[in-house]
Design a protein around this motif. Structure first.
Motif, PDB file in Angstrom:
ATOM      1  N   GLU A  59      -2.201  -7.779   0.680  1.00 31.69           N
ATOM      2  CA  GLU A  59      -1.524  -7.021   1.024  1.00 31.69           C
ATOM      3  C   GLU A  59      -0.849  -7.861   2.000  1.00 31.69           C
ATOM      4  O   GLU A  59       1.071  -7.819   2.569  1.00 31.69           O
ATOM      5  N   GLY A  62       6.572  -6.700  -4.524  1.00 31.44           N
ATOM      6  CA  GLY A  62       7.751  -5.771  -4.962  1.00 31.44           C
ATOM      7  C   GLY A  62       6.133  -5.242  -4.526  1.00 31.44           C
ATOM      8  O   GLY A  62       6.950  -3.883  -4.315  1.00 31.44           O
ATOM      9  N   ARG A  63       5.101  -4.911  -4.333  1.00 32.10           N
ATOM     10  CA  ARG A  63       4.028  -3.809  -4.186  1.00 32.10           C
ATOM     11  C   ARG A  63       4.293  -3.423  -2.872  1.00 32.10           C
ATOM     12  O   ARG A  63       3.578  -2.661  -1.870  1.00 32.10           O
ATOM     13  N   VAL A  64       5.222  -4.244  -2.367  1.00 37.39           N
ATOM     14  CA  VAL A  64       5.369  -4.321  -0.308  1.00 37.39           C
ATOM     15  C   VAL A  64       5.929  -2.786  -0.347  1.00 37.39           C
ATOM     16  O   VAL A  64       5.458  -2.147   1.170  1.00 37.39           O
ATOM     17  N   PHE A  65       6.842  -2.057  -0.744  1.00 35.87           N
ATOM     18  CA  PHE A  65       7.281  -0.498  -0.800  1.00 35.87           C
ATOM     19  C   PHE A  65       6.151   0.604  -1.238  1.00 35.87           C
ATOM     20  O   PHE A  65       6.479   1.684  -1.005  1.00 35.87           O
ATOM     21  N   ALA A  78       2.368   0.605  -0.670  1.00 37.62           N
ATOM     22  CA  ALA A  78       1.102   0.275  -0.224  1.00 37.62           C
ATOM     23  C   ALA A  78       0.926   1.925   0.337  1.00 37.62           C
ATOM     24  O   ALA A  78       2.021   2.575   0.680  1.00 37.62           O
ATOM     25  N   THR A 111      12.532   3.692  -3.577  1.00 35.62           N
ATOM     26  CA  THR A 111      12.350   2.652  -3.419  1.00 35.62           C
ATOM     27  C   THR A 111      12.734   1.400  -4.613  1.00 35.62           C
ATOM     28  O   THR A 111      12.485   0.330  -4.230  1.00 35.62           O
ATOM     29  N   SER A 134      14.405  -1.834  -3.712  1.00 39.20           N
ATOM     30  CA  SER A 134      13.243  -3.176  -4.219  1.00 39.20           C
ATOM     31  C   SER A 134      14.277  -3.816  -5.403  1.00 39.20           C
ATOM     32  O   SER A 134      14.469  -5.063  -5.588  1.00 39.20           O
ATOM     33  N   LEU A 147      13.503  -7.790  -5.469  1.00 43.51           N
ATOM     34  CA  LEU A 147      11.933  -7.925  -4.822  1.00 43.51           C
ATOM     35  C   LEU A 147      11.782  -7.283  -7.259  1.00 43.51           C
ATOM     36  O   LEU A 147      10.550  -6.828  -7.285  1.00 43.51           O
ATOM     37  N   LEU A 148      12.700  -6.966  -8.062  1.00 45.24           N
ATOM     38  CA  LEU A 148      12.201  -6.386  -9.168  1.00 45.24           C
ATOM     39  C   LEU A 148      13.818  -6.627  -9.096  1.00 45.24           C
ATOM     40  O   LEU A 148      14.582  -6.837  -9.044  1.00 45.24           O
ATOM     41  N   PHE A 187       9.079  -2.125   7.292  1.00 49.04           N
ATOM     42  CA  PHE A 187       8.180  -0.916   5.643  1.00 49.04           C
ATOM     43  C   PHE A 187       7.428   0.273   6.386  1.00 49.04           C
ATOM     44  O   PHE A 187       7.788   0.411   7.755  1.00 49.04           O
ATOM     45  N   GLN A 188       6.941   1.058   6.122  1.00 47.13           N
ATOM     46  CA  GLN A 188       6.770   2.310   6.315  1.00 47.13           C
ATOM     47  C   GLN A 188       5.850   2.217   7.330  1.00 47.13           C
ATOM     48  O   GLN A 188       5.521   3.006   8.493  1.00 47.13           O
ATOM     49  N   ALA A 189       4.838   1.325   6.513  1.00 49.28           N
ATOM     50  CA  ALA A 189       4.081   0.526   7.055  1.00 49.28           C
ATOM     51  C   ALA A 189       3.577  -0.261   7.517  1.00 49.28           C
ATOM     52  O   ALA A 189       2.992  -0.547   8.409  1.00 49.28           O
ATOM     53  N   ARG A 211       3.412  -3.443   7.875  1.00 51.05           N
ATOM     54  CA  ARG A 211       3.054  -4.581   7.441  1.00 51.05           C
ATOM     55  C   ARG A 211       3.386  -5.946   8.311  1.00 51.05           C
ATOM     56  O   ARG A 211       3.085  -6.859   7.582  1.00 51.05           O
ATOM     57  N   ASP A 261      12.066   0.838   4.028  1.00 52.77           N
ATOM     58  CA  ASP A 261      11.939   2.043   3.218  1.00 52.77           C
ATOM     59  C   ASP A 261      11.210   3.283   4.248  1.00 52.77           C
ATOM     60  O   ASP A 261       9.908   2.996   4.497  1.00 52.77           O
TER      61      ASP A 261
END
Ligand SMILES: Nc1ncnc2c1ncn2[C@@H]1O[C@H](COP(=O)(O)OP(=O)(O)O)[C@@H](O)[C@H]1O
Ligand SMILES: [Mg+2]
Lengths: 374, 230
Positions: A282, A369-372, A374, B49, B53, B58-59, B93-95, B97, B170
């Motif tokens: 991650e 792109g997976r950062v959002f 988890a 989200t 992205s 990111l996308l 981020f919410q978490a 990171r 986010d």
């Protein structure tokens, strides 16, 4: 590269296991390498100790220890070839040795003319560890064989092939790797013990004069003497080493140990780095989302492998050097060339690059792109 | 064209194939001005989200355009999008990171490093940022030693390292208590007013509305309505 370092040492137990694994691998590689280097050195030690340029052996002699006889007139013919300025003789045979207590065993007996070389163990010459000139009929033994030779005082009266012989000196640096002792004496004396008549001899050594090319002289000798092998000293040394290392399988066994060490290190480092990469996958996604290049991500993973390999190697070397010294005291021919520990850099680097492959691939494959998600 | 500073035009994104296909965004167009604070709201699964992205490179959309600083980026390869992110866009981020093995200051310093700031300057600049967010006494703390609010402030500092013009977040307050949440809202507002950042926040949290310049509400992958804040 703080991230790489911190990631690695964050899980201390895993890091410790890795360091231990790598140091064990390096230890095995250096130790086996020392065995191999020592074995190779010992296998051609007597040939290397001669000062002569060319060795003539009976056809097909594979190694110094397995000499066969040839006619003495070969020596006269060789001496007549232009460029040959000096000749010498060496013989080697296995003989029955009887120590002062009457105990018998097989030994390797080496006889050499006094001119063979300053470093060659021949009695009657200054050098070979002795300062004074001693009798040419004296017999010498290597200190590493003291326990087998079993003489307490020098000179000692012993028997070689039922002939009376006098052991007069202990020398150093000519320990045998065959597991049996070697005895050294003059050529003349040795022929007496092994009943080699004057019309036969075993190795004829030739010195080539200045201004002559050794290989040109070798060529003309070959033309003149087609029925024997004419080798330069280096060629015969090489042949002996190859024989002992490859034909007997001894080298293979040692090499297998070294390869095993390498594989162990490889598995340990790749496991650790892979587990670490997966634990932090991650964070690699975060790095990439924050704009880290592929090179940067790969660099972090590789640095981790490098750190593991490096720390493990240093620990391994710190352990192996005293251990090889100890092994030296048990096995006289073990030899650790100065460059061997240094050369460990190569397999270590190779190991850590191999170990990083799978991890680098997974770290590079992770979707930023997976950062959002988890 | 300042209206195209950050935006999507006719963008569609779907995930999966066949019967499992989910259309996360359906021809969405949304253009954001420089130095504005936009809030994206909507029920979960509405495509917030996914929209973020797209803004964040990111996308890539299946159809439609994405603009960053007025330049279309939807056709770029991943390597090129990485460079855009590195130069212009940061995330919260919410978490959080954060990098778990690094101290607060090293987390922020790594942010500077990723944006190419010289080694000799990183630590001082990271220190300044953390001081600014009231974390002067937590520089050497690892993330595990920080409260959620502190972690998020470290993450914001990391996002601001190297001074990217665009900040995307986010659910940045979903893991925080109300006081910490408010604090983060105020920080984001000040980034727009004082530093001229362009900020997009995705959140369920209606508190954000009083800080944002405009609020866009998504439903089923489409913009349902928009609220202009005073
Ligand atoms: N990587 C993905 N793979 C498959 N489906 C996804 C993926 N990302 C999002 N979706 C789907 O797209 C829709 C919109 O998701 P998302 O943008 O995360 O909504 P929100 O953030 O508003 O909750 C949801 O139905 C979600 O399940
Ligand atoms: Mg979401």
């Amino acid at each position: 590269m703080k991230l790489a370092w911190q990631n690695i040492i964050h899980d201390r137990v895993r890091f410790l296991v890795t360091v231990l694994g790598v140091s064990f691998a390096v230890f095995l590689m250096v130790f086996q390498g020392s065995l191999l280097a020592g074995f190779l050195q010992a296998a051609s030690k007597l040939i290397d100790a001669s000062d002569f340029d060319i060795w003539i052996t009976a056809r097909g002699v594979p190694a110094f220890e397995f000499g066969a006889t040839l006619e003495s007139r070969v020596r006269e013919i060789a001496a007549g070839v232009p460029g040959v300025i000096e000749t010498g003789r060496v013989c080697m045979a296995f003989a029955v040795y009887r120590n002062p207590n009457g105990k018998q065993q097989i030994v390797g007996l080496v006889g050499a003319d006094p001119n063979i070389g300053k470093h060659f163990p021949v009695p009657g010459l200054p050098g070979s560890g002795s300062v004074e000139v001693i009798s040419p009929d004296a017999v010498l033994y290597d200190e590493s064989n003291r326990d087998q030779i079993e003489v307490t005082t020098l000179p000692a009266e012993v028997e070689i092939n039922r002939h009376r012989a006098s052991i007069e000196r202990q020398i150093q640096g000519f320990g045998s790797f065959l597991g049996l002792s070697y005895l050294f004496t003059s050529y003349r004396n040795a022929t007496r013990y092994i009943s080699l008549g004057p019309e036969r001899t075993m190795y004829i050594l030739l010195r080539v004069g200045r201004g002559y090319s050794v290989s040109a002289v070798q060529q003309s000798l070959r033309r003149r003497l087609p029925e024997v092998d004419i080798l330069t000293r280096q060629e015969f040394a090489h042949k002996s080493r190859i024989y002992w290392m490859i034909k007997t399988g001894a080298g293979g066994a040692i090499l297998t140990g070294a390869v095993l060490g390498f594989l162990i290190g490889l598995v340990v480092v790749s496991q650790t780095i892979y587990a670490n990469t997966m634990d932090n996958i991650e964070e690699y996604a975060t790095l990439k989302a924050l704009g880290a290049s592929r090179a940067f991500v790969a660099l972090i993973v590789c640095t981790q492998a490098l750190i593991c390999s490096l720390v493990g190697s240093i620990v391994g070397l710190l352990v192996v050097v005293p251990l090889v010294d100890y092994a030296k005291s048990l096995i006289s021919w073990v030899y650790i060339p100065w460059w061997l520990p240094v050369a460990m850099i190569v397999p270590s680097l190779f190991m850590c690059s191999l170990a990083s492959i799978a991890s680098v691939r997974s770290a590079l494959a992770v979707e930023p792109g997976r950062v959002f998600r988890a | 064209m300042p209206d195209h500073f950050l935006g999507v035009e006719g963008a569609s994104v779907s995930f999966g194939k066949g019967g499992a296909r989910v259309r996360a965004l359906r021809t969405v167009s949304l253009l954001l001005k420089r130095s504005t604070f936009s809030l994206v709201m909507g029920p979960s699964g509405s495509g917030k989200t996914t929209l973020l992205s797209l803004f964040g490179c990111l996308l890539s959309p299946d159809e439609g355009m994405v603009f960053v600083e007025g330049v279309a980026v939807n056709r770029l390869r991943e390597v090129e999008r990485t460079v855009i992110r590195q130069k212009k866009i940061s995330f919260v981020f919410q978490a959080f990171r954060l990098f778990h093995s690094l101290s607060a200051i090293d987390n922020v310093a790594l942010g500077f490093r990723l944006r190419g700031v010289r080694q000799s300057e990183r630590i001082v600049m990271a220190q300044d940022l953390l001081h600014r967010f009231g974390l002067g006494d937590k520089l050497q703390q690892r993330p595990t030693g920080l409260s959620p609010g502190e972690k998020q402030r470290v993450a914001i500092a990391r996002a601001l390292a190297g001074n990217p013009p665009i900040l995307l977040a986010d659910e940045p307050t979903a893991s925080l208590d109300s006081q910490e949440g408010r604090n983060v809202c105020r920080i984001f507002r000040s980034l727009v007013d004082e530093s001229g950042k362009t900020v997009v926040v995705v959140s369920h949290d209606p508190r954000w509305q009083e800080f944002a310049d405009r609020t866009v509400i998504l439903r089923d992958g489409q913009i349902e309505r928009e609220v202009k804040n005073p």
